[in-house]
Design an enzyme around this catalytic site. Sequence first.
Site, PDB file in Angstrom:
ATOM      1  CG  ASP A  87      17.607 -14.001   8.476  1.00 30.03           C
ATOM      2  OD1 ASP A  87      16.471 -14.197   8.962  1.00 30.03           O
ATOM      3  OD2 ASP A  87      18.435 -13.229   8.994  1.00 30.03           O
ATOM      4  CG  ASP A  90      14.961 -13.736  11.942  1.00 31.51           C
ATOM      5  OD1 ASP A  90      14.401 -13.937  10.848  1.00 31.51           O
ATOM      6  OD2 ASP A  90      16.165 -13.387  12.026  1.00 31.51           O
ATOM      7  CE1 TYR A 238      20.995 -10.245   6.712  1.00 29.47           C
ATOM      8  CE2 TYR A 238      18.694 -10.371   7.350  1.00 29.47           C
ATOM      9  CZ  TYR A 238      19.994 -10.836   7.440  1.00 29.47           C
ATOM     10  OH  TYR A 238      20.289 -11.890   8.273  1.00 29.47           O
ATOM     11  CD  GLU A 478      20.180 -14.171  14.955  1.00 29.80           C
ATOM     12  OE1 GLU A 478      20.645 -13.053  15.235  1.00 29.80           O
ATOM     13  OE2 GLU A 478      19.037 -14.355  14.483  1.00 29.80           O
TER      14      GLU A 478
END
Length: 702
Positions: A87, A90, A238, A478
């Site tokens: 995603d 990571d 999430y 990120e």
Amino acid sequence: MAPIVLCLPGNVSAFRVTLALLLLLSLLLHPISAGHDYHDALRKSILFFEGQRSGKLPPDQRLKWRRDSALHDGSTAGVDLTGGYYDAGDNIKFGFPMAFTTTLLAWSVIDFGRTMGSELKNTVRAVKWGTDYLLKATAVPDVVFVQVGDPYSDHNCWERPEDMDTSRAVYKIDKNHPGSDVAGETAAALAAASIVFRSRDPAYSRLLLNRAVRVFEFADRHRGAYSASLRSAVCPFYCDVNGFQDELLWGAAWLHKASRRRVYREYIVRNEVVLRAGDTINEFGWDNKHAGINVLISKEVLMGKADYFHSFKQNADEFICSILPGLSHPQVQYSPGGLIFKPGGSNMQHVTSLSFLLLAYSNYLSHANKVVPCVQTSASPAFLKQLAKRQVDYILGDNPLMMSYMVGYGARYPQRIHHRGSSLPSVQVHPAHIGCKAGSRYFLSPNPNPNLLVGAVVGGPNSSDAFPDSRPFFQESEPTTYINAPLIILLIIMYSSSNPNGYNKYASEQLHHHDGPPTGIPVSSSTEPYFSTSHDQDSHSHSHHPYSHSQVPPHLRPRAPVPWSSGLCDCFSDPKNCCITCWCPCITFGQIAEIVDKGSTSCGASGALYTLITCVTGCPCFYSCFYRSKMRQQYALEESPCNDCLLHCFCEFCALCQEYRHLQSRGFDMAIGWHGNIEERNREVAMTPVPPVVEQGMSRDK
Ligand SMILES: *[C@@H]1O[C@H](CO)[C@@H](O)[C@H](O)[C@H]1NC(C)=O
């Protein structure tokens, strides 16, 4: 440069002046805003998805520093779950944002594939990388595998995906552990992708649609949020904070688009209120689909194909109005440099997703030759496009730091993004395994990342336009797949409208594809795909169009309010209502309130409260005038002849009768309430002929 030196030997100050003039001239010829190479940015933003790939990489992988990874995903559960996307920075595969990303990538191909040029095939490939995985994740009926990898052990390590040795635990939802959110979004992704592959690979398209139907049925039949049963695995990463209702509507909307089956249309109309289509509408992201649903469905309303969805267009209009800058109580803030800002981290996801909706809606509006009526102003399609363009240009470098937030684009871009693969040496350079904690020194290093994750757009600057460019500041540094996915559409449109020839060049190549469903808007059917004026009176000159780009400054136009259907004193045109209102205004008021509240309050409850207020205060007008204001906002009605509350206090009966008649004129049967009207419309819907459905798509998957 040679002539200058020849003409002005030794005369340094004249030389400088000439140089300055030349510089000025070149700036005039190439204004800064036209300096962005949107096609380059588009190419890069699609390339980013190759850097996020998990599983066995294909031979045509372009981002060469990445290698195969996570080749045994799913084995602990006895299934094959290799592939898909990481995603963000990571190495976890989170199904919820992955499905959302895939839906948006598919949407970009469906609406704008014809203007993507050479990038079309790469985008289609990016969609398929997502759907190939989602098909694996939904291979077992009534089960959806929603995540691979234990997020805590992963987040405690700084490891390349190729080296990963943390737990690849598999998480799933089933009948006893429902997850309508992730299942609804997965159904949406599969359905949207089935449109993408309809002509490219009909067998694959059918497989996707059949699977979407099955997954949606599961999502709807076993309702619940996946974070209830999987809390420790998916939260706080999430977590479904927003509820699963929006994903059910979203899934149904995409299934309706993909299959044209009446049952999905009826599902949407029937569940609009139950599933709260109008809620928190200025959000759009992996967790909240509300604004997206309204914009998506409005496309059909704006084409005049689906009037029964009219309320969705009203919601979409309200959403657009709520994110315009310069409002006294804006629900969305803007940084001093002009960037959309929503608190909560990874701001750029809001920037790209909200701008994407602005642009998609602007596109639909301009095809229908409509504007958005806001309370004090109205927004033209050209204005919405300009707002979105401003955001894109900010991302690409028109900002106080003069920094592009897309890696590899422009002269200055983030060097230390929070991304494991990008910040650790590549396998080619450093073949030996780098362990979980051995990676920390790369995480903490002040050096730039060795591997360019080309096209990655990071979380972006804070609300004062400052950007730390540092790995530990993950909210700013990120990248995520759902920042880039909506950006692709923005860049396609910026590219094709800045370069009409670009469209021509590629149009012929794509004409044989039929991506849109039969009722879709023929987007980009002219040589100037964005500002199509085919519906204009005067299609030769943009400057004659009342809302053309050249005439409307970057500013909102004053709105033209709609007059009421009848005058304030026309009560006797409906003697029955007139008598009832005089005898018992609570009845008329209750009926109006139920419709204005879209069924969320009942006629009886509102009428009773009205009576109570009358008995206690003797002044119900302060309660009822609130509904007049709300109703005026819904229908963009004029405030006439005076302030709503003043009017209600002056003549409560006349005002109520006028509101009642207006709702009647809008097609409401006032006697049967909101739900009665919805049922009535359902029946009408059921009786209207429907376009032929894709027959193969109807059979159930085995
Ligand atoms: C944004 O970041 C800068 C530099 O790190 C800092 O000085 C500023 O206070 C931050 N602004 C906000 C609103 O957090």
